[in-house]
Motif scaffolding. Structure first.
Motif, PDB file in Angstrom:
ATOM      1  N   SER A  54       9.879   1.374   0.636  1.00 34.89           N
ATOM      2  CA  SER A  54       8.575   1.828   1.107  1.00 34.89           C
ATOM      3  C   SER A  54       7.652   0.642   1.400  1.00 34.89           C
ATOM      4  N   LEU A  55       7.633  -0.338   0.514  1.00 35.05           N
ATOM      5  CA  LEU A  55       6.781  -1.511   0.714  1.00 35.05           C
ATOM      6  C   LEU A  55       7.230  -2.326   1.922  1.00 35.05           C
ATOM      7  N   GLU A  56       8.533  -2.498   2.105  1.00 42.98           N
ATOM      8  CA  GLU A  56       9.014  -3.262   3.260  1.00 42.98           C
ATOM      9  C   GLU A  56       8.653  -2.557   4.567  1.00 42.98           C
ATOM     10  N   LYS A  57       8.697  -1.235   4.588  1.00 45.17           N
ATOM     11  CA  LYS A  57       8.279  -0.501   5.784  1.00 45.17           C
ATOM     12  C   LYS A  57       6.795  -0.736   6.048  1.00 45.17           C
ATOM     13  N   GLN A  58       5.970  -0.693   5.003  1.00 46.90           N
ATOM     14  CA  GLN A  58       4.536  -0.942   5.173  1.00 46.90           C
ATOM     15  C   GLN A  58       4.286  -2.354   5.688  1.00 46.90           C
ATOM     16  N   ILE A  59       5.039  -3.341   5.175  1.00 47.75           N
ATOM     17  CA  ILE A  59       4.890  -4.726   5.628  1.00 47.75           C
ATOM     18  C   ILE A  59       5.272  -4.827   7.100  1.00 47.75           C
ATOM     19  N   HIS A  60       6.380  -4.216   7.503  1.00 47.76           N
ATOM     20  CA  HIS A  60       6.788  -4.240   8.917  1.00 47.76           C
ATOM     21  C   HIS A  60       5.699  -3.631   9.795  1.00 47.76           C
ATOM     22  N   ASP A  61       5.159  -2.491   9.383  1.00 43.83           N
ATOM     23  CA  ASP A  61       4.108  -1.845  10.166  1.00 43.83           C
ATOM     24  C   ASP A  61       2.874  -2.733  10.288  1.00 43.83           C
ATOM     25  N   LEU A  62       2.468  -3.356   9.190  1.00 39.19           N
ATOM     26  CA  LEU A  62       1.308  -4.247   9.219  1.00 39.19           C
ATOM     27  C   LEU A  62       1.569  -5.481  10.081  1.00 39.19           C
ATOM     28  N   MET A  63       2.767  -6.023  10.019  1.00 42.78           N
ATOM     29  CA  MET A  63       3.095  -7.192  10.836  1.00 42.78           C
ATOM     30  C   MET A  63       3.086  -6.829  12.318  1.00 42.78           C
ATOM     31  N   ILE A  64       3.614  -5.674  12.662  1.00 45.77           N
ATOM     32  CA  ILE A  64       3.581  -5.244  14.064  1.00 45.77           C
ATOM     33  C   ILE A  64       2.134  -5.143  14.537  1.00 45.77           C
ATOM     34  N   TYR A  65       1.286  -4.568  13.719  1.00 47.19           N
ATOM     35  CA  TYR A  65      -0.113  -4.421  14.090  1.00 47.19           C
ATOM     36  C   TYR A  65      -0.817  -5.779  14.183  1.00 47.19           C
TER      37      TYR A  65
END
Length: 72
Positions: A54-65
């Motif tokens: 879950s945290l890695e998905k959130q990090i990926h989403d934040l990095m994309i943004y």
């Protein structure tokens, strides 16, 4: 939910991609390196196994943004 997410370029020249990131989760600080291919290299202890996906998905989403969407 992670809090106080921060990023900075891994290299001074900022020509090569790679970013240092840090955040707090469950009152503990975590940090790592986000590589251009999306790989996360934990510099601190990694989060508990039950939270890591879950945290890695959130990090990926934040990095994309923050990185990729803001370059337009």
């Amino acid at each position: 939910m992670l809090q106080h997410f921060q990023i900075q370029s891994l290299y001074k020249e900022k020509l090569l991609p790679g970013w240092l990131f840090s955040f707090y989760f469950r009152q503990q600080k975590f940090n790592g390196i986000y590589h251009p291919n999306g790989k996360i290299e934990w510099q601190s202890i990694s989060p508990d196994e039950q939270y890591i996906l879950s945290l890695e998905k959130q990090i990926h989403d934040l990095m994309i943004y923050h990185i990729y969407d803001n370059q337009r």
